[in-house]
Write an enzyme that holds these catalytic residues in place. Structure first.
Site, mmCIF file in Angstrom:
data_model
loop_
_atom_site.group_PDB
_atom_site.id
_atom_site.type_symbol
_atom_site.label_atom_id
_atom_site.label_comp_id
_atom_site.label_asym_id
_atom_site.label_seq_id
_atom_site.Cartn_x
_atom_site.Cartn_y
_atom_site.Cartn_z
ATOM 1 N N TYR A 14 0.703 -1.013 -0.007
ATOM 2 C CA TYR A 14 0.289 0.309 0.131
ATOM 3 C C TYR A 14 0.563 1.211 0.036
ATOM 4 O O TYR A 14 1.621 1.331 1.005
ATOM 5 C CB TYR A 14 -0.756 0.274 1.600
ATOM 6 C CG TYR A 14 -1.664 1.473 1.842
ATOM 7 C CD1 TYR A 14 -2.262 1.799 0.532
ATOM 8 C CD2 TYR A 14 -1.412 1.757 2.578
ATOM 9 C CE1 TYR A 14 -3.760 3.115 1.376
ATOM 10 C CE2 TYR A 14 -2.328 2.805 3.451
ATOM 11 C CZ TYR A 14 -3.513 3.320 2.415
ATOM 12 O OH TYR A 14 -4.120 4.444 2.545
ATOM 13 N N ASP A 35 -2.177 -6.131 9.506
ATOM 14 C CA ASP A 35 -2.745 -4.710 8.895
ATOM 15 C C ASP A 35 -4.605 -5.934 8.939
ATOM 16 O O ASP A 35 -3.691 -6.713 7.586
ATOM 17 C CB ASP A 35 -2.697 -3.770 7.826
ATOM 18 C CG ASP A 35 -3.000 -3.162 7.526
ATOM 19 O OD1 ASP A 35 -5.077 -3.101 7.654
ATOM 20 O OD2 ASP A 35 -3.094 -1.711 7.163
ATOM 21 N N ILE A 47 -7.820 -4.702 7.824
ATOM 22 C CA ILE A 47 -8.398 -4.069 7.752
ATOM 23 C C ILE A 47 -9.567 -4.492 6.730
ATOM 24 O O ILE A 47 -11.310 -4.048 6.462
ATOM 25 C CB ILE A 47 -8.106 -2.505 7.310
ATOM 26 C CG1 ILE A 47 -7.755 -2.458 6.043
ATOM 27 C CG2 ILE A 47 -7.367 -1.994 9.026
ATOM 28 C CD1 ILE A 47 -7.407 -0.375 6.090
ATOM 29 N N LYS A 59 -12.917 0.162 6.121
ATOM 30 C CA LYS A 59 -13.321 -0.929 4.589
ATOM 31 C C LYS A 59 -14.400 -2.218 4.928
ATOM 32 O O LYS A 59 -15.062 -1.961 3.809
ATOM 33 C CB LYS A 59 -11.808 -2.094 4.764
ATOM 34 C CG LYS A 59 -10.832 -0.924 4.414
ATOM 35 C CD LYS A 59 -11.193 0.492 3.599
ATOM 36 C CE LYS A 59 -9.776 1.562 3.372
ATOM 37 N NZ LYS A 59 -10.019 1.983 2.249
#
Lengths: 445, 445
Positions: free
Chosen positions: A152, A237, A239, A276
């Site tokens: 990302y 992460d 998410i 998200k």
């Protein structure tokens, strides 16, 4: 006003070193969209935004819940009695029921296979704030985290910009579907040692952004054991954990930690967010779930810099307490994502474009290597400029995710309605066939 | 688990150096209150919280507005059509009408004597986030800001903790009502130079926290001219500007800047917030108003770490657009603060306690020097412990504000109702007379 010559001195190095990373094709694509945004009737020739990992597919479900639960808001007759307490609430521990609700949602997303302790949940301003907070807690300036590429783009901002930490790549390749191998991991660590850089941890995303894949148990175990052996942190992460829409099912780092009594929990930290899975990025709800007591305590103090609005905490604590709603939402959200993903990848397949086999996330990792004129970074950006400026789709080139192999693109599919998805597919089809919408329109005429 | 010996290495220096400053009597007092909070019926002997600069006096006005304007909320039938757009809004520029509304409110608080450009307003997570953002934009690690003492204790956290910048005192004294003199300012600057510390700016609060006084025009001009001469920044925290309740009226740094064509605007930055003037600290709305384009651009990028929830932005943009409401609110808020301040200081005066003559803020700077057993810091803390533990009032000792003269205390008066204020005054009266509530109760019986 005449200080230009000494501007460098006037402001800080952070302010002037470009470390925010805004000069990336990732963000440039957004700007191209902002200049000429697609609208079905008002600007049908505009750029379609496929560079934003947003989830609009479940918004009607949340709207319906809100309509049925006016007492959840401090702005309704049914809920305004809570206004004073809520407007004044600024404790960095967060509203107790809010943290409980987030913990419960995290459990549910993991199929109830693991429990989360609300007292380990630290609030922050979105996952963005959560990532930076963790970096501040764990790394001194110059220290590094290892990270599998592609990754990302905004992690450079979140992990490095103000903290002065760095991210060092673990090289992954299309030949094995960009999986993280032990040898690549060891090589990244050794490289850092050779350069006298202190490695403080490994940072992974699961489901992966940008790959849209979940990590298998063996890989997670091997990362955890690597972190244990080296006595460095493992940050995961998660998410996108609630966006997994087909098998294999999502396996959380937390499940592995719980099942491994030997593991040094002090090294393990999970990042989560409601942006998200629930499609609520504007509400800025990110959390850190750390197994390290000191990190929990320190990160909580840092949350002063990015507390979630108490108005929003209050509304969400009511929504998350309605477990029937959240259970149904998660099932329906997955179903809709699967449907959209199927429709989109089928459309691509029909014109000969394949994606990495994905099962989660709000995007595909699209293989356009066959369309490159040159198999170089420049070749990739050349193709990308055509896609943005002529095909009028803002997709994100692999290089903006630090991918070393040219020709991969991340393309988001959940931030639009069906008609716009069809329109995007049509544009891609025409492009692959060497035409444009304009040409087709003329032909029709 | 079991890494205690190497904890220092495992986490960052920021996480382990105590720079958050939580070990201060300022925060200790809060904890004493949290352990035994006063409640009129459920815990009438508990500690009354007078250590929180909160403003509850206008909450009924805001409630009334909310009842009349259901469309301002995305959680009502009247407003839910905005839900999707708002839930998804995460632009770090902020909702345009929100920024316009904040600019308009800032103008109104300054009596319309100065205009604010909404494009210079940068959002952040409360004033806390705004202060840290400015420090990151302006100072490198080791750089310093000069600050008049006494000052708000959490500035150490906001300006120094994660940025590694420092605050150096400008010494102020009770002999001239803690005004900032040119000689003290020059001396602070020289001291820094002698220690080879780069001074990047001066940080002031107006109205002053903890003094509760506004700054006169001559002082502001002299600070601005000092900053200009030295080519350093001038940051003015004006988060209490709407709490000024009696003459002299509030003069904003912005007014002086506008009236001075010679001034280097690039050096000027104002911090504002809705937490104090509107009594909405839970909503986490802080803003930076910078006259420096590069700081605006950089701070805006940093606002990713602490964006205001779009739900809250939306509600507030509606409220701030109602100028009749905001005008009335500001007048009535001042009137109520004046009344409360008068009631409180009159009560103190009747038992021989005087405060620094104040005209703004949500607190008084109370002079208890005559009650000290020893004129030392230890003497002050001894008295403070009696006040917290026996008189059961959480006030904040001057030393927690870095005040060098022992015997001053900040006492907040707007975070409670009239009855609690009376109760607090009664406890003070009994204490000054050498009694306690318990003793009095027994006498009565």
């Amino acid at each position: 006003m005449g200080f230009k010559e000494s501007e460098e001195q006037l402001l800080s190095k952070v302010a002037t070193n470009g470390g925010h990373g805004e000069n990336s094709s990732y963000f440039d694509g957004w700007k191209a969209h902002d200049r000429d945004p697609y609208h079905p009737t008002q600007n049908p020739e505009g750029v379609i935004q496929m560079g934003l990992a947003e989830n609009l597919l479940g918004h009607d479900l949340i709207e319906e819940w809100i309509r049925k639960n006016p007492a959840a808001s401090i702005c309704t007759e049914e809920g305004i009695s809570q206004f004073r307490a809520v407007a004044n609430f600024q404790d960095y521990h967060g509203l107790p029921f809010f943290r409980q609700g987030v913990a419960k949602l995290m459990e549910k997303v993991r199929g109830g296979r693991v429990k989360f302790d609300p007292d380990r949940i630290v609030m922050s301003g979105g996952a963005t704030g959560a990532q930076e907070t963790l970096a501040f807690c764990l790394a001194d300036p110059g220290d590094a985290f290892l990270i599998p590429v592609p990754y990302y783009p905004a992690f450079d901002r979140d992990f490095c910009w103000r903290t002065r930490a760095r991210l060092l790549p673990i090289h992954c390749h299309s030949s094995n579907n960009f999986n993280i191998t032990s040898s690549a991991l060891e090589a990244a660590y050794l490289n850092a040692q050779k350069s006298n850089i202190t490695v403080k941890g490994v940072l992974i995303t699961n489901p992966s952004n940008p790959l849209g894949t979940t990590m298998d148990e063996r890989t997670i175990r091997s990362l955890l054991s690597f972190a244990n052996d080296k006595r460095i942190h493992l940050i995961c992460d998660e998410i996108f954990s609630g966006t997994v829409f087909k098998p294999p099912h999502f396996i959380s780092l937390s499940e592995i930690v719980e099942s491994d009594p030997e593991c040094h929990r002090d090294l393990v930290h999970v990042v989560y967010s409601l942006s998200k899975d629930l499609g609520l990025p504007g509400f800025r709800v990110g959390v850190i779930y750390s197994y390290n007591d000191e990190v929990v305590a320190c990160a909580r103090k840092m949350s002063s810099f990015g507390l979630v609005s108490s108005q929003t905490q209050h509304m969400l604590e009511c929504m998350l307490a309605d477990e029937e709603f959240t259970s149904n939402y998660l099932v329906e959200n997955s179903r809709r994502l699967m449907e959209r993903h199927g429709m989109f990848t089928d459309g691509l397949r029909r014109v000969g474009i394949r994606c990495l086999e994905g099962n989660g996330g709000l995007f595909c990792w699209m293989d356009l290597r066959s369309l490159l004129k040159k198999e170089t970074l420049e070749g990739e950006l050349e193709l990308w400029r055509v896609i943005v400026n002529e095909v009028k789709l803002n997709v994100s080139p692999g290089s903006s995710f630090h991918c070393a192999e040219p020709g991969w693109f991340r393309v988001c599919f959940a931030n639009m309605d069906d008609a716009t998805t069809e329109r995007a597919l049509k544009r891609i089809r025409l492009f692959v066939n060497g035409e444009t919408e304009e040409v087709e329109e003329k032909k029709k005429k």
